[in-house]
Scaffold this motif. Structure first.
Motif, short mmCIF file in Angstrom:
data_model
loop_
_atom_site.label_atom_id
_atom_site.label_comp_id
_atom_site.label_asym_id
_atom_site.label_seq_id
_atom_site.Cartn_x
_atom_site.Cartn_y
_atom_site.Cartn_z
N GLU A 56 0.54 -1.46 0.19
CA GLU A 56 -0.23 -0.23 0.19
C GLU A 56 0.76 1.19 -0.25
OE1 GLU A 56 -0.05 -1.58 4.39
OE2 GLU A 56 -0.29 -2.43 2.10
N LEU A 57 2.31 0.96 -0.25
CA LEU A 57 3.03 2.45 0.02
C LEU A 57 2.35 3.07 -1.17
CD1 LEU A 57 6.85 0.96 1.34
CD2 LEU A 57 5.52 3.50 2.10
N ASN A 58 2.06 4.63 -1.17
CA ASN A 58 1.85 5.34 -2.18
C ASN A 58 3.58 6.47 -2.75
OD1 ASN A 58 1.64 7.14 -0.49
ND2 ASN A 58 0.46 7.02 -0.55
N GLN A 202 -9.96 1.93 -13.66
CA GLN A 202 -9.56 1.12 -12.42
C GLN A 202 -7.94 1.21 -12.01
OE1 GLN A 202 -11.08 -2.80 -11.53
NE2 GLN A 202 -9.12 -3.12 -9.73
N GLN A 203 -7.28 1.87 -11.16
CA GLN A 203 -5.69 2.17 -11.07
C GLN A 203 -5.08 0.64 -10.66
OE1 GLN A 203 -4.69 5.88 -11.70
NE2 GLN A 203 -6.57 5.51 -12.81
N PHE A 204 -3.99 0.27 -11.12
CA PHE A 204 -2.62 -0.32 -11.11
C PHE A 204 -1.86 0.49 -10.77
CE2 PHE A 204 -6.67 -2.47 -13.01
CZ PHE A 204 -7.34 -3.29 -12.19
N ARG A 205 -1.11 -0.29 -10.20
CA ARG A 205 0.52 -0.47 -10.64
C ARG A 205 1.57 -1.25 -10.62
NH1 ARG A 205 1.91 1.50 -4.94
NH2 ARG A 205 3.62 -0.55 -5.48
N ILE A 206 2.86 -1.24 -11.50
CA ILE A 206 3.49 -2.28 -11.60
C ILE A 206 4.68 -1.83 -11.12
CG2 ILE A 206 4.42 -4.27 -13.80
CD1 ILE A 206 2.43 -2.87 -15.56
N ASP A 207 5.08 -2.73 -10.75
CA ASP A 207 6.77 -2.66 -9.97
C ASP A 207 7.40 -3.81 -10.85
OD1 ASP A 207 5.76 -0.81 -8.14
OD2 ASP A 207 5.85 -1.77 -6.04
N CYS A 208 8.30 -3.51 -11.43
CA CYS A 208 9.43 -3.36 -12.62
C CYS A 208 11.02 -4.31 -11.51
CB CYS A 208 9.84 -2.83 -13.91
SG CYS A 208 7.84 -2.44 -14.51
N ALA A 209 10.61 -5.62 -11.29
CA ALA A 209 11.90 -5.70 -10.49
C ALA A 209 12.56 -6.31 -10.83
CB ALA A 209 11.17 -6.21 -9.34
N ARG A 232 11.42 -9.84 -12.04
CA ARG A 232 9.94 -9.78 -11.63
C ARG A 232 8.84 -8.35 -11.76
NH1 ARG A 232 10.38 -11.05 -6.14
NH2 ARG A 232 10.07 -8.24 -5.66
N PHE A 233 7.96 -8.41 -12.07
CA PHE A 233 6.84 -7.69 -12.79
C PHE A 233 5.39 -8.46 -11.52
CE2 PHE A 233 9.23 -8.49 -17.00
CZ PHE A 233 9.62 -7.29 -17.03
N SER A 234 5.34 -7.47 -10.19
CA SER A 234 4.18 -7.40 -9.72
C SER A 234 3.28 -6.49 -9.74
CB SER A 234 4.62 -7.04 -8.24
OG SER A 234 5.07 -8.47 -8.14
N VAL A 235 2.07 -6.41 -10.34
CA VAL A 235 0.78 -5.37 -10.62
C VAL A 235 0.13 -5.56 -9.24
CG1 VAL A 235 -1.31 -5.58 -12.48
CG2 VAL A 235 0.94 -6.51 -13.24
N TYR A 236 -0.20 -4.54 -8.85
CA TYR A 236 -0.76 -3.62 -7.94
C TYR A 236 -2.41 -3.51 -8.07
CZ TYR A 236 2.99 -4.41 -4.77
OH TYR A 236 4.59 -5.58 -4.08
N ASP A 237 -3.15 -3.92 -7.55
CA ASP A 237 -4.61 -3.03 -7.63
C ASP A 237 -4.23 -2.11 -6.75
OD1 ASP A 237 -7.28 -2.34 -7.38
OD2 ASP A 237 -8.27 -4.66 -7.69
#
Length: 300
Positions: A56-58, A202-209, A232-237
């Motif tokens: 949930e870190l924005n 709808q808002q998502f965020r992809i963290d590309c690691a 690793r690519f993590s898709v956050y709702d």
């Protein structure tokens, strides 16, 4: 600082991989899987408490964390710090390759800071709080610049991103496992991609690691059956603060070197795209984005 390898003709390469899928997902829940990501708020230690990255870190919270961290030492390049780049095991050719692609003022400043950080190995002997705080801030500065540049499609911006990423990886190699063990941090977030999907946006965020080096898929080389994770690519709702989808670039060397982009969604795993050779980050990124748009659009 996210996973099963599939053959294009015969499903999963390893039968053991099929048997252990569920346990792998359990170990790689958002809180656990992101614990060792270097993303600006993942490994700061205060006393005996470790502050871990939370889904949930924005961006606003990240900025506050960034501002509250200690100032980085001066990035002035001394002959001593430059000589650190040519130590045994960290060759000049490996270190210097591609740095001419760094053209922006911000990029040049980060290159100086990364080079100056070679001296930290002599100042610290283990991952103490002060070292982790300095490293966290330096790599978050890099991540913010890399994310900004990665949103551009021009070749020059992408070359600068790749050059800085190489410098980060070689710096971590120079620090070594005693100063920065994998158990503390084995990957870094090189880009965060905001995403709006559906009629209600709808808002998502992809963290590309990206992992600093290939990491066993199931914890240890023996358990992984030769499977390794590279990206690793993590898709956050963002409305629920949960990971809804993950992608991994995986590598197998069981019979021959083989790479594949796979997705993990709930209890499902599958292949997205196989590669005859190691793909560039940009090729991988585009295949991942294409699949996200198609996969999530069907659910919204």
């Amino acid at each position: 600082l996210n996973h099963v390898l599939c053959c294009p003709k015969m499903g999963c390469i390893s039968s053991k991989a099929q048997r252990t899928e569920d346990s792998d997902e359990d170990r790689n829940s958002p809180a656990e899987d992101d614990r060792r990501l270097l993303d600006g708020s993942s490994i700061i230690t205060t006393g005996t408490a470790t502050r871990e990255a939370k889904p949930e870190l924005n961006e606003r919270q990240m900025q506050r964390d960034f501002q509250n961290q200690p100032d980085l030492p001066s990035a002035k390049l001394s002959p001593h710090s430059l000589s650190r780049r040519q130590e045994k095991g960290v060759g000049a050719k490996e270190l210097g390759e591609g740095t001419s692609a760094i053209r922006t003022v911000k990029g040049e400043g980060l290159l100086q800071q990364l080079t100056s950080a070679y001296e930290w190995k002599e100042r610290y002997t283990y991952s103490c709080q002060e070292f982790l705080a300095l490293m966290d801030k330096l790599f978050m500065e890099c991540q913010m610049h890399l994310s900004a540049l990665s949103s551009h499609v021009d070749t020059e911006s992408r070359k600068e991103v790749d050059a800085l990423v190489r410098e980060m990886i070689v710096l971590r190699k120079h620090w070594g496992p005693q100063l920065l063990p994998n158990s503390v941090c084995n990957a870094f977030v090189r880009e965060r991609i905001p995403l709006s999907l559906g009629t209600d946006k709808q808002q998502f965020r992809i963290d590309c690691a990206q992992f600093f080096e290939p990491v066993p898929f199931y914890g240890t080389p023996g358990d992984s059956g030769g499977l390794m994770k590279l990206f690793r690519f993590s898709v956050y709702d963002l409305s629920k603060n949960v990971v809804v989808l993950r992608y991994y670039l995986e590598q197998s060397n069981i019979e021959q070197l083989y790479h594949v982009l796979c997705y993990v969604h709930d209890s499902q795993r599958g292949q997205v795209h196989p590669y005859t050779e190691l793909p560039s980050y940009w090729e991988l990124r585009q295949h991942m984005l294409d699949d996200i748009y198609a996969r999530l659009a069907r659910q919204l």
